[in-house]
Motif scaffolding. Structure first.
Motif, short mmCIF file in Angstrom:
data_model
loop_
_atom_site.label_atom_id
_atom_site.label_comp_id
_atom_site.label_asym_id
_atom_site.label_seq_id
_atom_site.Cartn_x
_atom_site.Cartn_y
_atom_site.Cartn_z
N GLY A 1 -5.88 13.27 -8.73
CA GLY A 1 -6.59 13.26 -7.45
C GLY A 1 -6.47 14.56 -6.69
O GLY A 1 -7.42 14.98 -6.00
N GLN B 1 -6.93 5.84 -1.37
CA GLN B 1 -7.64 4.60 -1.02
C GLN B 1 -8.05 3.84 -2.28
O GLN B 1 -7.92 2.61 -2.34
N ASN B 2 -8.53 4.57 -3.27
CA ASN B 2 -8.93 3.93 -4.53
C ASN B 2 -7.73 3.27 -5.21
O ASN B 2 -7.84 2.16 -5.75
N PHE B 3 -6.59 3.97 -5.19
CA PHE B 3 -5.39 3.41 -5.81
C PHE B 3 -4.98 2.12 -5.10
O PHE B 3 -4.64 1.12 -5.75
N ASN B 4 -4.98 2.16 -3.75
CA ASN B 4 -4.55 0.99 -2.99
C ASN B 4 -5.45 -0.21 -3.22
O ASN B 4 -5.00 -1.36 -3.14
N SER B 5 -6.72 0.03 -3.48
CA SER B 5 -7.67 -1.08 -3.67
C SER B 5 -7.81 -1.49 -5.13
O SER B 5 -8.58 -2.40 -5.45
N SER B 6 -7.05 -0.84 -6.02
CA SER B 6 -7.20 -1.08 -7.45
C SER B 6 -6.53 -2.35 -7.94
O SER B 6 -6.82 -2.82 -9.05
N LYS C 1 0.83 -1.21 0.00
CA LYS C 1 0.00 0.00 0.00
C LYS C 1 0.86 1.26 0.00
O LYS C 1 2.00 1.25 0.47
N GLN D 1 -9.38 9.97 -0.61
CA GLN D 1 -10.12 8.92 -1.31
C GLN D 1 -9.37 8.40 -2.53
O GLN D 1 -9.40 7.20 -2.83
N TRP D 2 -8.66 9.30 -3.22
CA TRP D 2 -7.95 8.84 -4.42
C TRP D 2 -6.84 7.87 -4.08
O TRP D 2 -6.55 6.94 -4.86
#
Length: 554
Positions: free
Chosen positions: A293, A210-215, A194, A207-208
């Protein structure tokens, strides 16, 4: 004579008339006063020697290094002006315009003689990790004692201009971004994979992020590392499998390919990505996501994005500066730079941003390899030095506790013992200097007294002086002979004041920069004043460098 006077009068009145006809440009519109890019992008490539540009030139595409050099300004004789040439001092010096003697980052780690402990440059026990529960998130720039050019831009714009720092290494993200950054993000591998930060910057990942880490992007790089082109075309580097490389645990040799999915469990989980060119690709992905982001470069206040490409350093340490792996890493980095430039053109606008590219230090050829081709080089054992030095001091002063610590080629005295023994620190410095100079592989020795009282013009001496911080440095600094290192017999390292460590690329590109090149000597501390002058903002408060006026498009 009358004719001459009449002619002069006519020319004078004609000139006055023309001056009255030509509208004067208002002060605020002077073309060469300052540039106003919407975004400044600072790129530091970890362990990049200048000759990586020339060695691999014929393999690069048209949209990466070649684009920067052909359309930007290339300073071909750029050097670090201090020792030690490590990652943390390098990043700090690029962005503060000062050497360690001023900004205080004297190493990646150093001995804190006041707290009697070894400290890491950006560790901070007062902050909390954000995005992870691991201690890897407890970082901040609190040990950096001067401002960065990004800090000065924030102050100049009344904090409206944003600063975002990005780097695989925490120190590569934190130190460039400075004290006032809106965010600094680094990659935490192990079993998480992460991008994280600390509470110094925010209480929650945007949020951007978080979105990257979950992508799943990090997972996508757990794949085979093969050469970008036919390995037989990599004639600018040594043979693929040799005794001078470290390699990965779980693989019998150091030859391509490397299956990261199969090797990751024996090599730190997601940390294995750092040790391959995919770490730089992941950094590029994240930097592009940050531009979007954070909406960088979208208003009239200049923003800063600092990017540190660290995988080249990990690969150099592992495989050496002459390896097929390092060549492949730079060919792939060339493609990542092309992606970055394309994204900047699309998101910020061509001609709306200014970018510079440099390094934090170079790297030495593996000394074991140099020995094989009869070039003077070798290895130095500091543990043996400490043992010998204690025996020497015990014989002379009947006390083997006069030395408190040895690190970063510096010796720290135990002043409690020195005072109890009523030993003169000046005498002790001189006796140890004489002792050290008997070592074959030690080239020079400098004492605290010398460094505090003298000025030096010779390159190595001046570099030691510029790296010596009165409060944080030790009492004696020693310099090893060229290509002599304290390291394993595989892989490359850095830290000296020799050209292989000090000669680093420096390219300016984009708004306010003209195309050209120069062989005039420049120094790493000149970068921040140059960007400050370009923007018309205050120089970092400890800056000692000079603006490189030759790069400006006047």
């Amino acid at each position: 004579m009358r004719y001459i006077i009449q002619t002069f009068i006519l020319v004078f009145f004609f000139s006055v008339a023309k001056a009255q006809e030509t509208p004067q440009r208002p002060f605020g519109q002077q073309k060469d006063l300052f540039a106003t890019p919407k975004l400044v992008v600072g790129v530091v490539v970890d362990q990049m020697r200048y000759d990586y540009i020339t060695r691999f030139w014929n393999h690069y595409g048209d949209d990466g290094f070649k684009k920067l050099i052909s359309e930007g300004f290339n300073l071909r004789n750029n050097h670090f002006n201090y020792i030690p040439t490590y990652t943390a001092p390098g990043h700090a010096s690029v962005y503060t315009g000062a050497a360690p003697e001023t900004h205080g980052i004297i190493g990646n780690n150093w001995y804190n003689k006041f707290e009697k402990e070894y400290v890491y440059c950006v560790e901070d026990s007062t902050v909390e990790p954000i995005g992870t529960n691991d201690e890897a998130g407890k970082m901040s720039p609190h040990r950096l004692i001067t401002t960065t050019v990004a800090d000065e831009n924030r102050l100049h714009t009344q904090m409206r201009g944003k600063t975002i720092g990005v780097g695989i290494k925490d120190r590569g993200a934190v130190l460039p971004a400075g004290h006032t950054a809106n965010g600094a993000y680094w990659f935490h591998g192990k079993n998480e994979g992460k991008w994280i930060t600390s509470s110094f910057y925010t209480q929650q990942l945007p949020q951007w992020v978080q979105n990257f880490n979950s992508s799943g992007i990090a997972d996508s790089y757990l794949k085979p590392w093969t050469t970008l082109a036919d390995i037989n075309t990599y004639i600018e580097s040594g043979i693929d499998v040799n005794i001078y490389e470290g390699g990965f645990d779980g693989k019998a040799d150091t030859g391509f390919p490397y299956d990261l999915e199969d090797l990751k469990d024996q090599n730190g989980g997601y940390d294995i990505i750092k040790d391959t060119p995919y770490g730089n690709s992941l950094t590029t992905d994240f930097a592009i996501a940050a531009i979007d982001g954070e909406q960088l470069g979208k208003d009239n206040d200049t923003d800063f994005l600092t990017i540190s490409y660290s995988s080249t350093d990990y690969i150099g340490h592992n495989f050496g500066v002459n390896s097929k792996e390092i060549q492949d890493a730079y060919l792939r980095l060339d493609q990542d730079l092309a992606r970055l430039l394309k994204s900047l053109d699309e998101q910020v606008g061509e001609g709306n941003y200014t970018l510079f590219l440099t390094s934090d230090h170079g790297g030495v050829h593996v000394p074991a390899y140099l020995e094989s081709v009869k070039i003077p080089s070798g290895y130095f054992d500091f543990d043996k030095l400490k043992e010998d030095l204690n025996i020497f001091l015990s014989g002379m002063y009947q006390n083997e506790n006069l030395i408190e610590h040895i690190s970063n080629n510096q010796i720290f005295f135990n002043y409690d013992e020195v005072w109890d023994m009523e030993v003169s620190s000046e005498e002790l410095q001189q006796e140890i200097t004489h002792f050290l100079l008997q070592y074959e592989k030690i080239n020079k020795v400098f004492t605290r007294n010398q460094l505090q009282s003298a000025s030096f013009s010779e390159k190595i001496a001046s570099a030691v002086d510029n790296g010596f911080n009165q409060k944080r440095s030790g009492d004696i600094a020693l310099v090893l002979k060229p290509s002599v290192i304290s390291y394993s017999r595989t892989g490359s390292t850095h830290g000296s004041g020799n050209n292989y460590d000090t000669h680093a690329p420096l390219i300016f590109f984009g708004k306010g920069i003209k195309a050209g090149n120069s062989l005039e000597r420049t120094e790493i501390v000149d970068i921040a004043p140059t960007i400050s002058a370009l923007l018309g903002i205050s120089f970092p408060n400890g800056a000692t460098g000079r603006p490189l006026y030759m790069v400006f498009d006047k």
